[in-house]
Design a protein around this motif. Sequence first.
Motif, short mmCIF file in Angstrom:
data_model
loop_
_atom_site.label_atom_id
_atom_site.label_comp_id
_atom_site.label_asym_id
_atom_site.label_seq_id
_atom_site.Cartn_x
_atom_site.Cartn_y
_atom_site.Cartn_z
N VAL A 158 -11.98 11.74 -24.66
CA VAL A 158 -11.49 13.12 -24.77
C VAL A 158 -12.09 13.94 -23.63
O VAL A 158 -13.31 14.10 -23.55
CB VAL A 158 -11.88 13.75 -26.12
CG1 VAL A 158 -11.33 15.17 -26.22
CG2 VAL A 158 -11.37 12.91 -27.28
N THR A 192 -8.84 20.66 -27.87
CA THR A 192 -7.67 19.89 -27.43
C THR A 192 -6.40 20.41 -28.08
O THR A 192 -6.43 21.11 -29.10
CB THR A 192 -7.82 18.40 -27.78
OG1 THR A 192 -7.74 18.24 -29.22
CG2 THR A 192 -9.14 17.83 -27.29
N LYS A 194 -5.43 16.08 -26.29
CA LYS A 194 -5.75 16.15 -24.87
C LYS A 194 -6.43 17.48 -24.54
O LYS A 194 -5.98 18.54 -24.98
CB LYS A 194 -4.48 15.98 -24.02
CG LYS A 194 -3.83 14.61 -24.18
CD LYS A 194 -2.64 14.46 -23.27
CE LYS A 194 -2.02 13.07 -23.41
NZ LYS A 194 -0.84 12.89 -22.51
N ALA A 195 -7.50 17.39 -23.75
CA ALA A 195 -8.28 18.57 -23.39
C ALA A 195 -7.63 19.28 -22.21
O ALA A 195 -8.23 19.46 -21.13
CB ALA A 195 -9.71 18.17 -23.07
#
Length: 521
Positions: A123, A251, A255-256
């Motif tokens: 991540v 996120t 997804k960051a």
Amino acid sequence: MTGHSSRRPTKAGVTNDSRWVLRVALPVVATLSIVAPLAWLWQDSRVPSVYSVMDMGYLDYGVGVMADTSGGGHGGHMQGDMPGHVPGHEMATPRLVTDMVADPPRPADVRVDLVTRQQMLSVGGRSISGFTVNGTSPGPEIRATQGQLIEVHLRNESVADGVTLHWHGVDVPNAMDGVAGVTQDAVPVGGEFTYRFGADQAGTYWYHSHQVSNPQVAGGLLGSLVVAPKAGIAQQVDVSAVAHTYGGVRTINGKAEDLRVPAKPGQRVRIRVTNTDNGPMKAWTTGSYRLLATDGTEVHQPTVVSGRSVTLTAGGRADLEVTAPRDGTAFRVQLSKATAVIISPSGVDVPVPAQPADELDLLTYGTPAPVGFDPAHPTRRFEYRIGRRPGFVKGRPGLWWSINGRLFPHVPMYVVREGDVVAMHIANHSGEVHPMHLHGHHVVVLARNGVPASGSPWWVDSLNVLPKESYDIAFVANNPGIWMDHCHNLKHAAQGMIAHLMYEGFDTPYRIAGPADNQPE
């Protein structure tokens, strides 16, 4: 002198020995007066190594119903003057939560296989210990159409503590609620379980583990569930944005980074935002929007909003409608200060908008509409007063959350009968915000801090209750079983902020702990 005591009385008539006894006895008595109550409180706070939620706390029948408080127990063994109860006659054998299932002969319209694993996640360039569903976190989004029957086959490949799946916001049959120790046993490594439920209400929902739920949800054992209306949606683009924090990294959909959504100029976009964290989050935009739905329920006649943010409590969802700019520029929907959904035809960016000072008030947003029952004349009224006080929980001293002045496990079991109209007053005196979540039901907000709701019916399954705030809510008891009614800051739930809603005449065969090591929180 012979035959006489050598002990001489003091001026007050007390011997030296007596004074010595007093000097010893008084501290002992004082110590016992402190230690004995503490020892009793410590012992009283402990729970058995294996127990049923039916043995927890006390039965609360609510105002408006007379009950015999002198006896009776949980799970159909009550002997009070409940509606329809004939004094002197035993109640029927209790029904089990396992009886409450979807139509068994009916074939599934949507069938999904989910495999849970305990593994490292990548991540934002960091390696984080967590969980996956079918190899990803969040797990795969489940999509169905209103009226379809969903069947989910769960297999636990490597989650060491076991796992369940709770369908957050979906009013499933009780046996499908996915609460370890209440509606099922935790699924061990190598074990399987099949969930079946009808997609009766269109909306945005999510699923997550309810076994050791705080670490498992924080670690990413979750996913999105969307039920589309039969007639479809009016927007040309429909996208889910699952907000989650992994080890301090914010996120969207795992997804960051910002979620970029391609849309043609002038297209309407529906953004389904889900807050899976323990605390509330805010959403705001670069331009105007409409709030289409909250917690899976459509807002009646939503109007255009600008310059106001929307608060999503922990576990809550909000469906926003925005329009892609006709000049080909981008539109930004900010989900907290760290992440955003960017609507753009060709990857065009847009600066982060300033967070508005004002919030959209759902107490007045939209226009009124019928709710389908009369909340002004409930069958039962309950109190859910949230506080904080020192004491013992599970044998541990500390400053703990309380419900109606009591600490876990001495919490209320709210008792209803199918068909009841239930009103509940929630008051937060604890000093911290609490996202209150009732399983298996949606509730309508009647008032906040005594001010009546005047907009669209505000239906929720997760309600953000701020410190010093109170809400009056109502619902129809139309989904029989035993249901959790707890704070969805899952850390708070693990610290004992848990109550239950029980329909009269129900019981569960499952146990907390036990061979399956059921630990719902």
